[in-house]
Design a protein around this motif. Structure first.
Motif, short mmCIF file in Angstrom:
data_model
loop_
_atom_site.label_atom_id
_atom_site.label_comp_id
_atom_site.label_asym_id
_atom_site.label_seq_id
_atom_site.Cartn_x
_atom_site.Cartn_y
_atom_site.Cartn_z
N ASP A 84 0.83 -1.09 -0.26
CA ASP A 84 -0.12 -0.02 0.05
C ASP A 84 0.85 1.35 -0.05
OD1 ASP A 84 -2.35 1.46 -0.13
OD2 ASP A 84 -2.77 1.44 2.19
N ALA B 25 -14.26 -0.69 -6.57
CA ALA B 25 -14.35 0.00 -5.27
C ALA B 25 -15.86 0.27 -5.13
CB ALA B 25 -13.96 1.44 -5.47
N ARG B 29 -18.44 -1.98 -2.13
CA ARG B 29 -19.08 -1.19 -1.12
C ARG B 29 -20.66 -1.84 -1.14
NH1 ARG B 29 -15.34 2.24 -2.00
NH2 ARG B 29 -14.83 4.11 -0.72
N TRP B 82 -10.95 -6.50 0.85
CA TRP B 82 -9.79 -5.64 0.54
C TRP B 82 -9.20 -6.52 -0.77
CZ3 TRP B 82 -9.15 -1.39 4.17
CH2 TRP B 82 -10.05 -1.55 5.09
N VAL C 4 -21.85 7.70 -3.12
CA VAL C 4 -20.62 7.40 -3.80
C VAL C 4 -21.18 6.26 -4.90
CG1 VAL C 4 -18.89 7.39 -1.85
CG2 VAL C 4 -20.50 5.51 -1.90
N PHE C 83 -5.21 1.78 3.14
CA PHE C 83 -6.22 2.32 2.38
C PHE C 83 -6.63 1.38 1.40
CE2 PHE C 83 -5.94 7.15 3.17
CZ PHE C 83 -5.61 6.98 4.69
N ASP C 84 -7.92 1.21 0.96
CA ASP C 84 -8.43 0.54 -0.30
C ASP C 84 -9.64 1.18 -0.86
OD1 ASP C 84 -8.05 -1.24 -2.24
OD2 ASP C 84 -9.15 -2.88 -1.01
N HIS C 85 -9.84 0.66 -2.13
CA HIS C 85 -11.12 1.10 -2.76
C HIS C 85 -11.40 2.57 -2.67
CE1 HIS C 85 -11.88 -3.24 -3.28
NE2 HIS C 85 -12.18 -3.36 -2.19
N LEU C 86 -10.35 3.18 -3.31
CA LEU C 86 -10.89 4.69 -3.31
C LEU C 86 -11.84 5.01 -4.22
CD1 LEU C 86 -7.81 4.42 -2.23
CD2 LEU C 86 -7.73 7.14 -2.70
N LEU C 87 -12.88 5.97 -3.90
CA LEU C 87 -13.83 6.39 -5.02
C LEU C 87 -13.68 7.71 -4.88
CD1 LEU C 87 -16.99 4.71 -4.43
CD2 LEU C 87 -15.76 4.57 -6.30
N GLU C 89 -14.46 11.42 -6.74
CA GLU C 89 -15.50 12.06 -7.61
C GLU C 89 -15.02 13.59 -7.66
OE1 GLU C 89 -19.21 11.06 -5.73
OE2 GLU C 89 -19.28 9.69 -7.50
N SER C 101 -13.56 8.78 -1.08
CA SER C 101 -14.06 8.04 0.05
C SER C 101 -12.97 6.77 -0.19
CB SER C 101 -15.38 7.60 0.15
OG SER C 101 -15.86 6.61 -0.82
N TYR C 102 -12.88 6.06 0.81
CA TYR C 102 -11.91 4.85 0.91
C TYR C 102 -12.21 4.08 2.33
CZ TYR C 102 -9.16 8.44 3.43
OH TYR C 102 -8.90 9.34 4.28
N TYR C 103 -11.74 2.85 2.20
CA TYR C 103 -11.70 1.81 3.47
C TYR C 103 -10.36 2.18 3.87
CZ TYR C 103 -15.26 -1.30 1.23
OH TYR C 103 -16.21 -1.95 0.75
N SER C 104 -10.26 2.01 5.33
CA SER C 104 -9.04 2.00 6.01
C SER C 104 -9.16 1.05 7.11
CB SER C 104 -9.14 3.45 6.74
OG SER C 104 -7.80 3.56 7.49
N PHE C 121 -12.57 0.98 9.35
CA PHE C 121 -13.20 2.35 8.93
C PHE C 121 -13.50 2.73 7.63
CE2 PHE C 121 -10.71 2.56 12.93
CZ PHE C 121 -11.73 3.25 13.87
N THR C 122 -14.51 3.44 7.38
CA THR C 122 -14.78 4.16 5.99
C THR C 122 -14.64 5.60 6.15
OG1 THR C 122 -16.14 2.16 5.38
CG2 THR C 122 -16.25 4.05 3.92
#
Lengths: 149, 149, 149
Positions: A84, B25, B29, B82, C4, C83-87, C89, C101-104, C121-122
């Motif tokens: 990451d 992503a 979700r 993930w 999102v 972090f993962d799955h960034l969106l 916009e 937004s992203y997963y943490s 967390f998100t």
């Protein structure tokens, strides 16, 4: 940290970002498949890895020998390396040499499906382009340690 | 591994890399929100998922039924998928069909905040473009297992 | 989720994707190094963070004070944010403001190398461009909780 967080920040193109992530996606599939020769082939002939314990593997041959000796650690374990927060810094304008650092998390899944974790690491690589393809020239692996407060 | 680590490696553009990561992503979700219909809608009508246990869900309807039956597993659990190390391989020149493989780690966080892990997985998808948008046509989920030494 | 996952989905370019990931790679190195001032400097002067426990830190000064008070939590611990799955916009056409937004996932590695995890967390950020560089204007952190079935 001064090395990787600079005042003047060069922008990385999307194409280079995708290329580097793809390079590691392939390299990690090989190491996680315990394809030792295939993994070593993603390094330059004189490539080296400085492990977190201070051990230095210099050249593909030493790398292969070291990994072969470590194989028993992976008996009955499916290991996966997760990366990451890549920071990619072209050293020259041609992108023939890149400094790349990243976080690494290592999972070990046993036959029962139980997942355990190695300590987290931060890795600093130098990648070079040979005949258009990226190879790792050097890797320094740091085990993450608490910050002195 | 020969499927995903080829001698001739096609380059993935930054735009396609970003598009595929954004697709997942959104898809993750939905599955993590237990939005079963929304998740199924990210597959083609005849899309299928071959689960690691050998179960095959063929078509959105079967997918929805299977997920509904599995819902009790997620009672009192916040699940998160993930991904890492995506390998994206366009099957044709137009990018209308993509082979994508990736690592997957699944966390389960309970109400007390305790995190547990499912075994790690490697996933192979075929994505197709319909009216300009990506959809999953097929997914094969492999539970990671130790390499024979 | 409606925020999102939209019906009309704007495409993110590879360059912007790489820029945003690089921004977070730098920001997270700072927070994980407990470089509090350096971390605060990645926010706008009036930037704010709404923590999962409802606490609001408004402005860099409050941010620094709050983090300093929390430092004892990191004694003898190497913390890493994944972090993962960034969106991503873009709010406007110029890309001067982005909703991300992203997963943490947060790991805590102790001196013995044992890894423990915070709840997942998100996170929802608003990033703005100032003099060409991205800064965080606001951050809302949600602790992931089970979906009501």
């Amino acid at each position: 940290m001064s090395q990787v967080v600079r005042a003047t920040e060069s922008q990385v193109t999307g194409d280079l970002y995708a290329e580097v992530r793809t390079f590691y996606a392939r390299q990690m599939r090989r190491v996680d498949a315990l394809d030792i020769e295939g993994f070593a082939a993603t390094f330059t002939e004189d490539g080296e890895v400085l492990h977190a314990n201070g051990e230095l593997a210099k050249g593909r041959e030493a790398m292969v020998a070291g990994m072969r000796a470590a194989l028993p650690r992976y008996r009955d374990i499916a290991v996966r390396h997760w990366f990451d927060h890549l920071l990619i810094e072209p050293v020259d304008r041609q992108g023939a040499e890149l400094r790349v650092s990243y976080y690494s998390l290592v999972t070990r899944t046993d036959r029962a499906g139980v997942v355990t974790f190695e300590p987290t690491f931060t890795v600093e690589d130098v990648l070079v382009r040979r005949d258009g393809r990226l190879l790792t020239q050097s890797r320094v692996i740091h085990r993450d340690s608490p910050v002195a407060l």
